[in-house]
Design an enzyme around this catalytic site. Structure first.
Site, PDB file in Angstrom:
ATOM      1  CE1 TYR A  70      -4.330   0.636  -0.297  1.00  0.00           C
ATOM      2  CE2 TYR A  70      -4.284  -1.597   0.569  1.00  0.00           C
ATOM      3  CZ  TYR A  70      -4.959  -0.574  -0.086  1.00  0.00           C
ATOM      4  OH  TYR A  70      -6.220  -0.766  -0.532  1.00  0.00           O
ATOM      5  NE  ARG A 101      -6.415  -3.087 -19.282  1.00  0.00           N
ATOM      6  CZ  ARG A 101      -6.867  -3.076 -20.531  1.00  0.00           C
ATOM      7  NH1 ARG A 101      -6.375  -3.864 -21.436  1.00  0.00           N
ATOM      8  NH2 ARG A 101      -7.833  -2.254 -20.884  1.00  0.00           N
ATOM      9  CD  GLU A 132      -4.716   4.986   0.764  1.00  0.00           C
ATOM     10  OE1 GLU A 132      -4.808   5.758   1.732  1.00  0.00           O
ATOM     11  OE2 GLU A 132      -5.555   4.112   0.497  1.00  0.00           O
ATOM     12  CE  LYS A 137      -7.015   3.651 -24.638  1.00  0.00           C
ATOM     13  NZ  LYS A 137      -8.093   2.703 -24.445  1.00  0.00           N
ATOM     14  CG  ASP A 150      -8.603  10.927 -22.901  1.00  0.00           C
ATOM     15  OD1 ASP A 150      -7.540  10.286 -23.051  1.00  0.00           O
ATOM     16  OD2 ASP A 150      -9.675  10.397 -22.550  1.00  0.00           O
ATOM     17  CB  THR A 171      -4.637   4.472 -21.559  1.00  0.00           C
ATOM     18  OG1 THR A 171      -4.487   4.638 -22.964  1.00  0.00           O
ATOM     19  CG2 THR A 171      -6.087   4.673 -21.179  1.00  0.00           C
TER      20      THR A 171
HETATM   21  N1  PLP Z   1      -9.921   7.838 -22.812  1.00  0.00           N
HETATM   22  C1  PLP Z   1      -9.962   7.423 -24.080  1.00  0.00           C
HETATM   23  C2  PLP Z   1      -9.839   8.431 -25.188  1.00  0.00           C
HETATM   24  C3  PLP Z   1     -10.116   6.066 -24.361  1.00  0.00           C
HETATM   25  O1  PLP Z   1     -10.194   5.642 -25.621  1.00  0.00           O
HETATM   26  C4  PLP Z   1     -10.237   5.148 -23.281  1.00  0.00           C
HETATM   27  C5  PLP Z   1     -10.397   3.699 -23.483  1.00  0.00           C
HETATM   28  O2  PLP Z   1     -10.923   3.175 -24.374  1.00  0.00           O
HETATM   29  C6  PLP Z   1     -10.199   5.647 -21.983  1.00  0.00           C
HETATM   30  C7  PLP Z   1     -10.037   6.993 -21.770  1.00  0.00           C
HETATM   31  C8  PLP Z   1     -10.407   4.752 -20.790  1.00  0.00           C
HETATM   32  O3  PLP Z   1      -9.330   3.942 -20.562  1.00  0.00           O
HETATM   33  P1  PLP Z   1      -9.449   2.718 -19.526  1.00  0.00           P
HETATM   34  O4  PLP Z   1     -10.149   1.631 -20.250  1.00  0.00           O
HETATM   35  O5  PLP Z   1      -8.024   2.400 -19.187  1.00  0.00           O
HETATM   36  O6  PLP Z   1     -10.192   3.217 -18.337  1.00  0.00           O
END
Ligand code: PLP
Length: 478
Positions: free
Chosen positions: A64, A279, A66, A273, A241, A270
């Protein structure tokens, strides 16, 4: 014959697991076999390196931690500090960001951390100030009421789901759509492209607190300089994002106006990808938001996952090597070759092509729904996912699109010639699939007819295509 390090490591791991629950060991082995055999075109998936995978399977999982580096709520976190600091340092260097927060467990978590950091920074709320970390116990019922009133109805403007935006950018079934008074911008119906004038118009009218850019299924670049100008004009915080295209930013394929880091106030991603890590999620920002972002745990997240942060550090170190830029460029070359191959054979593509890692086929051109096309391709050994297209008449469940992406096949080593061959296989299956009907004779959006002999033939061709490109060639499970 002596085994190489990767084979020894994975074989030994499976042997240890098999002694406790053999079915899990078998499933892990079967997953590798399945991944080796399938033509994986899921735009959000990849193959992490053996070093990244192995960094996750160890006793960091037991800790842990935090808090933040050097400031934990638990004792004995010195080694977690080491890996978290390393991951953050690699992320800062790789993306040229002032601050990196590597604790989010996933992309959704990273977005929630960013939303709360922005709210905490922008909304004048005494209740929210109290809700932060150490004062949370002081909140009265009246404070909670005030908090809900003050934070609810903040405005967010993001890309609509059917134009390629993500659930977390304000779509109703997601918490973001409930937390925020949300409005979305779409794409131009004629070109399929983001119309920046329309985004600016919507922003002027709606005056969002947060302007979000980024996507899951938009096959083009976004000009983040223009988006930032729009955000500045209306006083919005600009968030990007980059979950899907982080690998292209890391590999310097997206630079200048198309690199979100210099233009956005805050960037989320993320790590699994196109970035090809474990992950997980990550937040990048300037010094102004750093303190709020670092409150992600416990504001939004539970304890960080130190084993995943260790793997993030490994994967980010890999992404800083020169060959990563070559990989990133090949992702785009491959996507363009795939798009060209499909177009030449008569497919209808959203925006008419791609300049990133993904291609969106409008399968209404084949007289199919996305659901029918996805299953017919799967029967033929080609793994894709169905996806809405802009103004989709079939909604988010059946859809009219198939999204395909090249990061995984690029990691495996396939090149533009194989992409053309892949386009041929996809086109072949889709032209020979017809919509099915329900037992009462009405048309079905799910059922389809495809000659099993053709599906088998294409499966064989897909496997053949992969034989020259073994997956994890150094891993022999025996
Ligand atoms: N943001 C975007 C643009 C995504 O395509 C995705 C996943 O498909 C996410 C966030 C969410 O990612 P996670 O599945 O790791 O929560």
């Amino acid at each position: 014959m002596s085994l190489n390090a990767e084979s020894t490591a994975f074989r030994s791991a499976l042997e240890v697991i098999r002694a406790v629950e053999p079915r899990v060991a078998d499933a892990i082995g079967a997953e590798l076999a399945d991944q080796r055999e399938s033509l994986k075109l899921i735009a959000s998936e990849n193959y992490a390196s053996p070093a990244t995978l192995l960094a996750m399977g160890n006793w960091f999982s037991d800790k842990y931690a935090e808090g933040t580096v050097g400031r934990r709520f638990y004792a004995g976190c010195q080694n977690v500090d080491t890996v978290e600091a390393l991951a953050a340092e690699h992320a800062r260097e790789l993306f040229g960001a002032a601050h990196a927060y590597v604790q989010p467990h996933s992309g959704i978590d990273a977005n929630l951390v960013a939303f709360w950091a922005i709210l905490a920074d922008r909304v004048e709320s005494p209740a929210l100030k109290k809700a932060q970390v150490r004062q949370v116990n002081e909140l009265t019922e009246a404070d909670w009421f005030a908090l809900r009133r003050e934070l609810g109805n903040q405005r967010m403007l993001g890309m609509s789901l059917d134009a390629g935006g993500h659930l977390t950018h304000g779509f109703r079934p997601n918490i973001s759509g409930k937390m925020f008074d949300q409005r979305s911008y779409g794409t131009d119906p004629a070109t399929g492209l983001v119309d920046y004038d329309k985004v600016a118009e919507a922003a002027r009218e709606f005056k969002p607190l947060i302007l979000v850019a980024g996507y899951s299924a938009y096959p083009r670049k976004v000009n983040f300089r223009i988006m930032r100008e729009i955000a500045d004009e209306v006083g919005a915080t600009f968030m990007v994002d980059m979950a899907h295209f982080a690998g292209l930013v890391a590999g310097k394929v997206f630079t200048g106006d198309f690199d979100p880091v210099p233009h956005a106030h805050i960037v989320t991603t993320t790590t699994h990808k196109s970035l090809r890590g474990p992950r997980g999620g990550m937040v990048l920002c300037g010094p102004e938001l750093a303190d709020q972002v670092d409150r992600g745990c416990p504001m939004v997240l539970g304890g960080p996952l130190p084993h995943v942060m260790a793997a993030k550090a490994v994967a980010l170190a890999e992404a800083r090597r020169p060959d990563f830029a070559d990989y990133a460029q090949r992702i785009v070359d491959n996507a363009q070759a795939l798009a060209d191959g499909l177009l030449r054979r008569g497919a209808k593509l959203v925006t008419g092509g791609t300049d990133n890692h993904l291609v969106l086929i409008d399968v209404s051109g084949y007289g199919l729904t996305g659901r029918q096309a996805e299953q017919a391709l799967l029967d033929s050994g080609i793994v894709t996912n169905r996806n809405s297209v802009p103004q989709d008449p079939n909604g988010a469940w059946y859809t009219s699109g198939i999204r395909i992406g090249t990061p995984a096949l690029t990691s495996r080593g396939l090149g533009t010639a194989e992409m053309d061959a892949t386009a041929e296989l996809i086109h072949n299956v889709l032209t020979q699939t017809t919509p099915g009907s329900n037992p009462d004779g009405t048309p079905s959006k799910a059922k389809y007819v495809l000659d099993p002999a053709l599906a088998d033939k294409v499966s064989g061709q897909a496997s053949e295509l992969l034989t020259g490109f073994p997956l994890y060639p150094a891993v022999d499970l025996g």
